[in-house]
Scaffold this motif. Structure first.
Motif, mmCIF file in Angstrom:
data_model
loop_
_atom_site.group_PDB
_atom_site.id
_atom_site.type_symbol
_atom_site.label_atom_id
_atom_site.label_comp_id
_atom_site.label_asym_id
_atom_site.label_seq_id
_atom_site.Cartn_x
_atom_site.Cartn_y
_atom_site.Cartn_z
ATOM 1 N N VAL A 190 42.338 45.678 33.902
ATOM 2 C CA VAL A 190 43.264 44.554 34.016
ATOM 3 C C VAL A 190 42.577 43.223 34.302
ATOM 4 O O VAL A 190 43.109 42.165 33.950
ATOM 5 N N LEU A 191 41.399 43.255 34.931
ATOM 6 C CA LEU A 191 40.710 42.000 35.234
ATOM 7 C C LEU A 191 40.140 41.385 33.958
ATOM 8 O O LEU A 191 39.901 42.082 32.973
ATOM 9 N N PRO A 192 39.885 40.069 33.968
ATOM 10 C CA PRO A 192 39.213 39.449 32.824
ATOM 11 C C PRO A 192 37.823 40.048 32.638
ATOM 12 O O PRO A 192 37.278 40.693 33.544
ATOM 13 N N ASP A 193 37.245 39.823 31.468
ATOM 14 C CA ASP A 193 35.880 40.264 31.237
ATOM 15 C C ASP A 193 34.951 39.558 32.226
ATOM 16 O O ASP A 193 35.109 38.362 32.492
ATOM 17 N N PRO A 194 33.971 40.279 32.786
ATOM 18 C CA PRO A 194 33.046 39.638 33.714
ATOM 19 C C PRO A 194 32.017 38.785 32.968
ATOM 20 O O PRO A 194 31.733 39.050 31.797
ATOM 21 N N PRO A 195 31.502 37.759 33.642
ATOM 22 C CA PRO A 195 31.818 37.388 35.026
ATOM 23 C C PRO A 195 33.003 36.436 35.088
ATOM 24 O O PRO A 195 33.071 35.470 34.344
ATOM 25 N N ALA A 196 33.946 36.726 35.966
ATOM 26 C CA ALA A 196 35.079 35.843 36.223
ATOM 27 C C ALA A 196 35.098 35.535 37.717
ATOM 28 O O ALA A 196 34.486 36.250 38.527
ATOM 29 N N ASP A 197 35.806 34.486 38.086
ATOM 30 C CA ASP A 197 35.951 34.112 39.489
ATOM 31 C C ASP A 197 37.183 34.808 40.052
ATOM 32 O O ASP A 197 38.306 34.580 39.581
ATOM 33 N N VAL A 198 36.964 35.655 41.064
ATOM 34 C CA VAL A 198 38.021 36.500 41.617
ATOM 35 C C VAL A 198 38.170 36.204 43.106
ATOM 36 O O VAL A 198 37.172 36.162 43.838
ATOM 37 N N LEU A 199 39.403 36.043 43.554
ATOM 38 C CA LEU A 199 39.709 35.901 44.976
ATOM 39 C C LEU A 199 40.472 37.127 45.442
ATOM 40 O O LEU A 199 41.538 37.434 44.906
ATOM 41 N N ASP A 200 39.931 37.822 46.439
ATOM 42 C CA ASP A 200 40.615 38.966 47.031
ATOM 43 C C ASP A 200 41.200 38.519 48.362
ATOM 44 O O ASP A 200 40.455 38.152 49.285
ATOM 45 N N VAL A 201 42.538 38.511 48.462
ATOM 46 C CA VAL A 201 43.206 38.028 49.664
ATOM 47 C C VAL A 201 43.520 39.197 50.591
ATOM 48 O O VAL A 201 43.839 40.292 50.141
ATOM 49 N N ALA A 202 43.407 38.933 51.907
ATOM 50 C CA ALA A 202 43.548 39.993 52.906
ATOM 51 C C ALA A 202 42.652 41.168 52.525
ATOM 52 O O ALA A 202 43.087 42.309 52.431
ATOM 53 N N ALA A 203 41.388 40.864 52.330
ATOM 54 C CA ALA A 203 40.448 41.813 51.741
ATOM 55 C C ALA A 203 40.127 42.993 52.641
ATOM 56 O O ALA A 203 39.658 44.024 52.162
ATOM 57 N N GLY A 204 40.342 42.873 53.940
ATOM 58 C CA GLY A 204 40.001 43.958 54.839
ATOM 59 C C GLY A 204 38.525 44.294 54.767
ATOM 60 O O GLY A 204 37.660 43.411 54.769
ATOM 61 N N THR A 205 38.222 45.571 54.666
ATOM 62 C CA THR A 205 36.826 45.999 54.577
ATOM 63 C C THR A 205 36.242 45.802 53.187
ATOM 64 O O THR A 205 35.089 46.160 52.942
#
Length: 225
Positions: free
Chosen positions: A44-59
């Motif tokens: 589902v993610l764009p082809d790498p490399p893309a800029d990704v933000l993971d919110v409430a990332a936890g560990t």
């Protein structure tokens, strides 16, 4: 920060050290189950490399997976203890993640900074989801993707079946501030995504991502171009 959020952050900070060791939370790195998570994310993610933000990332389960797929990843969480675990794991795996203390409801990044915003097991414990979704849309570039993996584990709340330490933080007052906590399906989330200006909100059950707590949903939507 609201008292409810302080209670939530306190609980997850307390749980940080043992979170990865709990078998129902994450798949073991390198295992077939972990590979299934990587494949689902890559699909589902764009082809790498893309800029990704993971919110409430936890560990950092999703953040590290995205970095392992070749993306440029930033991760935010209100718990420094959780981020310490993320950074330690990133170092062990030779990965780079820009980990910052920050609020998932209002990520402190300029507009149109990312190609994707991700979250895992966040929506159920997200305060002010309408505000959060608008802010996530704003940090996405036109055509950018929102990816959330979540489940519906608290449809029925029975105090006698909930661990006491969990219930002491997720009190009735706290739960009242979490509109998605007691849902039994993704419908209201999809409605909220559309109201926040996202296009094509969709949710699919992904049994292959079940780690013992029930098959989660993979929820996606796009920022309009």
């Amino acid at each position: 920060m609201s008292e409810a959020q302080e209670q939530i952050t306190a609980f997850w900070s307390m749980a940080a050290g043992g979170y990865e060791a709990h078998g129902g939370n994450v798949a073991e790195y390198g295992s077939p189950a972990y590979r299934r998570w990587l494949d689902a994310l890559a699909s589902v993610l764009p082809d790498p490399p893309a800029d990704v933000l993971d919110v409430a990332a936890g560990t950092g389960y999703l953040a590290l997976a995205a970095a392992g797929l070749g993306h440029r990843v930033a991760a935010t969480d209100l718990s420094p203890a959780m981020l310490d675990e993320l950074v330690a794991t990133a170092t062990t795996r030779g990965l780079t993640v820009d980990a910052r203390v920050g609020d998932a409801v209002a990520p402190a990044f300029p507009p149109a900074s990312f190609d994707a915003v991700t979250s895992r097991h966040l929506l159920w414990t997200l305060r002010e989801p309408a505000r959060a979704l608008v802010n996530w849309r704003q940090v996405l570039r036109p055509g950018g993707l929102l990816v959330a993996v979540d489940g519906f584990w608290f449809t029925d709340w029975n105090e006698g079946e909930v661990p006491a330490v969990f219930a002491s933080h997720y009190t009735a007052d706290t739960r009242r501030e979490l509109p998605f906590m007691h849902l039994d399906g993704p419908g209201p989330i999809l409605v909220a995504l559309a109201a926040a200006g996202f296009a094509d909100p969709a949710a699919t059950v992904r049994p292959e991502l079940d780690l013992g707590g029930g098959a989660p949903y993979l929820i996606t939507a796009r920022r309009r171009r």
